[in-house]
Design an enzyme around this catalytic site. Structure first.
Site, PDB file in Angstrom:
ATOM      1  NE  ARG A  67      -2.376  -1.029   3.568  1.00 56.43           N
ATOM      2  CZ  ARG A  67      -1.815  -0.257   4.478  1.00 56.43           C
ATOM      3  NH1 ARG A  67      -1.853   1.055   4.357  1.00 56.43           N
ATOM      4  NH2 ARG A  67      -1.236  -0.783   5.528  1.00 56.43           N
ATOM      5  CE1 TYR A 195       1.756  -7.360  -3.989  1.00 57.81           C
ATOM      6  CE2 TYR A 195       0.912  -6.366  -1.975  1.00 57.81           C
ATOM      7  CZ  TYR A 195       1.581  -7.397  -2.623  1.00 57.81           C
ATOM      8  OH  TYR A 195       2.060  -8.447  -1.902  1.00 57.81           O
ATOM      9  CE  LYS A 204      -6.056  -3.473   4.944  1.00 61.89           C
ATOM     10  NZ  LYS A 204      -5.977  -3.938   6.286  1.00 61.89           N
ATOM     11  CG  HIS A 224      -7.035  -2.489  10.559  1.00 60.48           C
ATOM     12  ND1 HIS A 224      -5.733  -2.032  10.665  1.00 60.48           N
ATOM     13  CD2 HIS A 224      -6.999  -3.508   9.664  1.00 60.48           C
ATOM     14  CE1 HIS A 224      -4.955  -2.751   9.874  1.00 60.48           C
ATOM     15  NE2 HIS A 224      -5.691  -3.642   9.260  1.00 60.48           N
ATOM     16  CB  SER A 246      -0.744  -3.563   7.935  1.00 59.07           C
ATOM     17  OG  SER A 246      -1.927  -2.879   7.625  1.00 59.07           O
ATOM     18  CB  CYS A 248       1.111  -6.180  14.128  1.00 53.35           C
ATOM     19  SG  CYS A 248       2.092  -4.709  13.820  1.00 53.35           S
ATOM     20  N   GLY A 249       0.479  -9.562  13.027  1.00 51.72           N
ATOM     21  CA  GLY A 249       0.063 -10.877  13.518  1.00 51.72           C
ATOM     22  C   GLY A 249      -1.428 -11.062  13.727  1.00 51.72           C
ATOM     23  CE  LYS A 250      -5.673  -6.737  11.362  1.00 47.78           C
ATOM     24  NZ  LYS A 250      -4.443  -5.966  11.024  1.00 47.78           N
ATOM     25  CG  ASP A 273      -7.318  -6.825   7.443  1.00 47.94           C
ATOM     26  OD1 ASP A 273      -6.491  -6.421   8.274  1.00 47.94           O
ATOM     27  OD2 ASP A 273      -7.489  -6.291   6.328  1.00 47.94           O
ATOM     28  CB  SER A 363       5.443 -12.149  -0.705  1.00 41.66           C
ATOM     29  OG  SER A 363       6.097 -12.771   0.385  1.00 41.66           O
ATOM     30  NE  ARG A 364       0.298  -8.610   2.582  1.00 45.24           N
ATOM     31  CZ  ARG A 364      -0.323  -8.040   3.627  1.00 45.24           C
ATOM     32  NH1 ARG A 364      -1.408  -8.574   4.141  1.00 45.24           N
ATOM     33  NH2 ARG A 364       0.164  -6.945   4.163  1.00 45.24           N
ATOM     34  NE  ARG A 395       5.474  -5.937  13.731  1.00 47.06           N
ATOM     35  CZ  ARG A 395       5.954  -7.173  13.583  1.00 47.06           C
ATOM     36  NH1 ARG A 395       7.023  -7.564  14.251  1.00 47.06           N
ATOM     37  NH2 ARG A 395       5.376  -8.013  12.759  1.00 47.06           N
TER      38      ARG A 395
HETATM   39  O1  SAT Z   1      -2.557  -4.336   1.219  1.00 48.48           O
HETATM   40  S1  SAT Z   1      -3.496  -4.455   2.328  1.00 48.48           S
HETATM   41  O2  SAT Z   1      -3.944  -3.147   2.760  1.00 48.48           O
HETATM   42  O3  SAT Z   1      -4.659  -5.219   1.953  1.00 48.48           O
HETATM   43  C1  SAT Z   1      -2.735  -5.253   3.597  1.00 48.48           C
HETATM   44  C2  SAT Z   1      -2.560  -4.481   4.814  1.00 48.48           C
HETATM   45  O4  SAT Z   1      -1.910  -3.450   4.801  1.00 48.48           O
HETATM   46  O5  SAT Z   1      -3.073  -4.901   5.861  1.00 48.48           O
HETATM   47 MN    MN Z   2      -5.031  -4.955   7.616  1.00 45.35          MN
END
Ligand code: SAT
Ligand code: MN
Length: 586
Positions: A67, A195, A204, A224, A246, A248-250, A273, A363-364, A395
Site C-alpha cells: 500500500r 497491489y 481497505k 481494523h 498491518s 503485526c500478527g492479526k 482483518d 508477499s502474500r 509492536r
Molecule cells: O494491502 S493491504 O492493505 O490489503 C494489507 C494491509 O496493509 O493490511
Molecule cells: Mn489490515
C-alpha cells in the site's frame, strides 16, 4: 431504462475506452478464464498441480508491492473533515487530476465489472460494492476475498445502493498512482497500482475508509480488527475483536492453534482483518467479517506460527510475490530453515542472497476463508457474533506490558487512541519506526480522527453491554534484544486471562496504566518461560510511561479543539497517576 449500475458502467467506459466489457458472475468457468488471461499476460505462473492444485503465483511490478499511503487521499468537501492524519485533496481537484489519468486508460484492455457483497450474503449488516477494473488479477482476488458475482447482483437488483470503485492499472508509474476516496459520494477511484489494498477496493478502501464514514453517519463501527471465538472447556464460545496494525500478527492470532487445547481452550476464526459491528437486539455489539478470504503476509508463516493457514493454502490460493522452488511450490523466508536448491526469487531470478530476500517481505497468500480448518461455524451467521472484549496491540520492543485492561470504556478509548507501533513492510516507507496508530486505523480512518474518537465514546454510551477493553504486546524484548514472550499458540494464555476478566473471575493488579494479571493469574503450566521473565513482561516502568505520556500529548495537540474533552480528561488522569508513582518513589 438503464439501472444506476448500468449508467455508471457506461460512464466509466466512455472515460476509459476499454476494448470490451465483461460482467463477472463469480462462476468457476469465469475463474478459469481469468487464470488463462493472467497466464497469457506472463506475470503469473501455475504452481505444482499435485501439491498445490488450482494455485497460481503472481509477480507484481517490482515498484508496486505494498500500500502507498503517501498517494492515498480522503477527498471531503471540507479539509477539516479529513483531519490532520489524512492526506486531503478537494473533490473537484481529485476528479480533474484522475479524470486525465483515467482517460483512455483501458484502451486495448478488457473492463471487468465486479459486483460484490461485503459480509454474509444474507446479513442485514452487509453492503454491496461494485469494482470496475482492467486487472484479471484483481478479479481473481476479489472472487476469493468477497462474495462476488451473482450473489451481489441478486442483492443489488436495480438499486443504487452500492459503493462504486473505479480501478485501472494505468501505466503502473508510481508518479501517476492515486488512491482517492470521495467520502460524501461514497465512491472510490484508484489508478496506477495493482497491489493489495490499493487495488482490491472492497478491502481497505470500502470496508474501512468509506465504511468508517458510513458507520459514524449510521451509528455502527467499521474497525481494523480480527474476530475470534475462544472456546472454553464448557464448550461456551466468547467472541473477541482485536486491532493491530498491518503485518503485526492479526491473521496468526485469529487462526491460532491453542497451546491449551488439552485443557479445552481453542480458537475459532471469524475474521483476520476487518470487523463491522452494530448494536444487536441483545444489547451486544454484533460483529460480521465483511471479507470472505484472507490476504495474509507470507514470510514467517510456517507449521509452528500458523498451522491452520498452512493447511488452508494447499489449494485454490493465489500467491503474490513469494519465491518458488524447483518443484513449482511457493516458498518464503521463515517457511523452513534454508532456501532449497533451485529456488527462484519473487522477481523470477535464480535466488542469490545478494539480491535480498527470496520472497518480497510483503508477499502474500490470498485464500478462501472456508478452507481454513479453524473457521468458525458462525462465519456466515447473518446476525454476527456478540463481542465481549476488544484488544488493542502493536509492536513495542520496550514499553508496553504483555497485557493490561482499561479501567473503563472511556479509558479504553484513550488506550486505543494512544496506540503506537513499529512500522512494517505492509506499507511503503521506513520499517521499524515507531508511529502513533490509533486503533490501528491511522491509514484507514476515513475522516477526522478526533471525530472518530468521539464516535467511539458515543458508542460506549449507546451499547448496553460494551466489550471490555484490553491492550496486548507480544513483541517486548529483553536487554539481550530477544523477544521475551514466545507468542503464537502461547498467546491463548493471554486470551484466557481476558476471558476470565470478562467473566469476572481473573485476578488483576492495578498499575498507573491499567490492570495487569496479578501473580499467578496468568496460566503458565507447560510454558517454558521463567517467573522472572513473566514479571519483566508485566512490568510497568513509570518513567518510560511518563515519556510515552508526553509524546501522546504532543500527538493529541494536532487535533486542537476538536479532541473530545473525555480524551483530554483521561490523558490528565494518567499523568496524575504516573506522577503519584514517581512521587512515592522519591
Ligand atoms: O494491502 S493491504 O492493505 O490489503 C494489507 C494491509 O496493509 O493490511
Ligand atoms: Mn489490515
Amino acid at each position: 431504462m438503464a439501472t444506476p449500475l448500468e449508467q455508471w458502467v457506461e460512464e466509466a467506459a466512455r472515460l476509459t475506452r476499454p476494448q470490451r466489457i465483461t460482467w463477472c458472475d463469480g462462476s468457476e468457468d469465469e475463474a478459469a478464464q481469468m487464470q488463462e488471461e493472467m497466464l497469457r499476460e506472463g506475470r503469473t505462473l501455475r504452481l505444482n498441480s499435485k501439491t498445490y492444485p488450482n494455485c497460481i503465483l503472481h509477480r507484481s511490478n517490482p515498484n508496486d508491492v505494498a500500500r502507498t499511503e503517501k498517494v492515498t487521499f480522503i477527498c471531503t468537501r471540507d479539509r477539516e473533515s479529513a483531519g490532520p492524519t489524512n492526506n486531503w485533496m478537494a473533490p473537484a481537484e481529485a476528479k480533474e487530476k484522475l479524470t486525465a489519468l483515467f482517460a483512455g486508460a483501458m484502451k486495448d484492455r478488457t473492463m471487468y465489472v465486479v459486483p460484490y457483497v461485503m459480509g454474509p450474503a444474507a446479513s442485514p449488516q452487509s453492503r454491496v460494492g461494485v469494482e470496475i477494473t482492467d486487472s484479471p488479477y484483481v478479479v481473481a482476488s476479489m472472487r476469493i476475498m468477497t462474495r462476488m458475482g451473482k450473489a451481489a447482483m441478486e442483492r443489488l437488483g436495480g438499486s443504487a445502493d452500492f459503493v462504486p470503485g473505479l480501478h485501472s492499472l494505468g501505466d503502473l508509474n508510481p508518479e501517476r498512482r492515486y488512491i482517492v476516496h470521495f467520502q460524501e459520494e461514497k465512491t472510490i477511484w484508484s489508478i496506477g497500482s495493482g497491489y493489495g489494498g490499493n487495488a482490491l477496493l472492497g478491502k481497505k478502501c470500502f470496508a474501512l475508509r468509506i465504511a468508517s464514514w458510513m458507520a459514524r453517519e449510521q451509528g455502527w463501527m467499521a474497525e481494523h480488527m480480527l474476530i475470534l471465538g475462544l472456546e472454553a472447556p464448557s464448550g461456551k464460545v466468547t467472541y473477541m475483536a482485536a486491532a493491530f496494525p498491518s503485518a503485526c500478527g492479526k491473521t496468526n492470532l485469529a487462526m491460532m492453534v491453542s497451546a491449551l487445547q488439552d485443557q479445552g481452550y481453542r480458537v475459532w476464526t471469524i475474521g483476520d482483518d476487518i470487523a463491522w459491528m452494530q448494536i444487536g437486539a441483545d444489547g451486544y455489539l454484533r460483529a460480521i467479517n465483511p471479507e470472505a478470504g484472507f490476504f495474509g503476509v507470507a514470510p514467517g508463516t510456517n507449521a509452528h506460527t500458523n498451522p491452520n493457514v498452512m493447511a488452508a493454502i494447499k489449494k485454490n490460493t493465489i500467491f503474490t510475490n513469494t519465491a518458488m522452488t524447483a518443484n513449482q511450490e511457493p516458498w518464503w523466508e521463515g517457511m523452513d530453515a534454508t532456501p532449497p536448491p533451485g529456488l527462484v526469487d519473487w522477481q523470477g531470478r535464480a535466488w542469490s542472497a545478494s539480491n535480498g530476500p527470496a520472497a518480497q517481505p510483503n508477499s502474500r497468500y490470498t485464500v478462501p476463508a472456508r478452507q481454513s480448518p479453524c473457521i468458525s461455524p458462525r462465519f456466515e451467521d447473518p446476525a454476527g457474533v456478540p463481542i465481549s472484549a476488544f484488544i488493542f496491540g502493536g509492536r513495542r520492543a520496550r514499553l508496553a506490558p504483555l497485557v493490561f485492561e482499561s479501567f473503563s470504556w472511556q479509558h479504553g478509548v484513550y488506550i486505543g487512541a494512544t496506540m503506537a507501533s513499529e512500522t512494517t513492510a505492509a506499507a511503503t516507507g521506513a520499517v521499524g519506526v515507531t508511529r502513533r496508530d490509533p486503533m490501528a486505523m491511522l491509514p484507514f480512518c476515513g475522516y477526522n480522527m478526533a471525530d472518530y474518537f468521539r464516535h467511539w465514546l458515543e458508542m460506549g454510551r449507546r451499547v448496553p453491554h460494551p466489550p471490555k477493553i484490553f491492550h496486548v504486546n507480544w513483541f517486548r524484548k529483553g536487554a539481550d534484544g530477544k523477544f521475551l514472550w514466545p507468542g503464537y499458540g502461547e498467546n491463548v494464555r493471554v486470551l484466557k486471562w481476558i476471558l476470565e476478566r470478562v467473566e469476572g473471575t481473573g485476578g488483576a493488579a492495578e498499575t498507573p496504566i491499567g490492570l495487569v494479571p496479578s501473580q499467578n493469574a496468568l496460566t503458565t503450566d507447560g510454558l517454558n518461560v521463567s517467573r522472572g521473565t513473566i514479571e519483566e513482561l508485566l512490568r510497568v516502568d513509570s518513567s518510560d510511561w511518563s515519556r510515552e505520556h508526553e509524546e501522546a500529548g504532543e500527538f493529541f495537540e494536532r487535533f486542537g479543539d476538536r479532541l473530545p474533552e473525555e480524551i483530554r480528561g483521561e490523558h490528565a488522569r494518567l499523568g496524575e497517576r504516573l506522577h503519584h508513582v514517581a512521587a512515592a518513589k522519591d
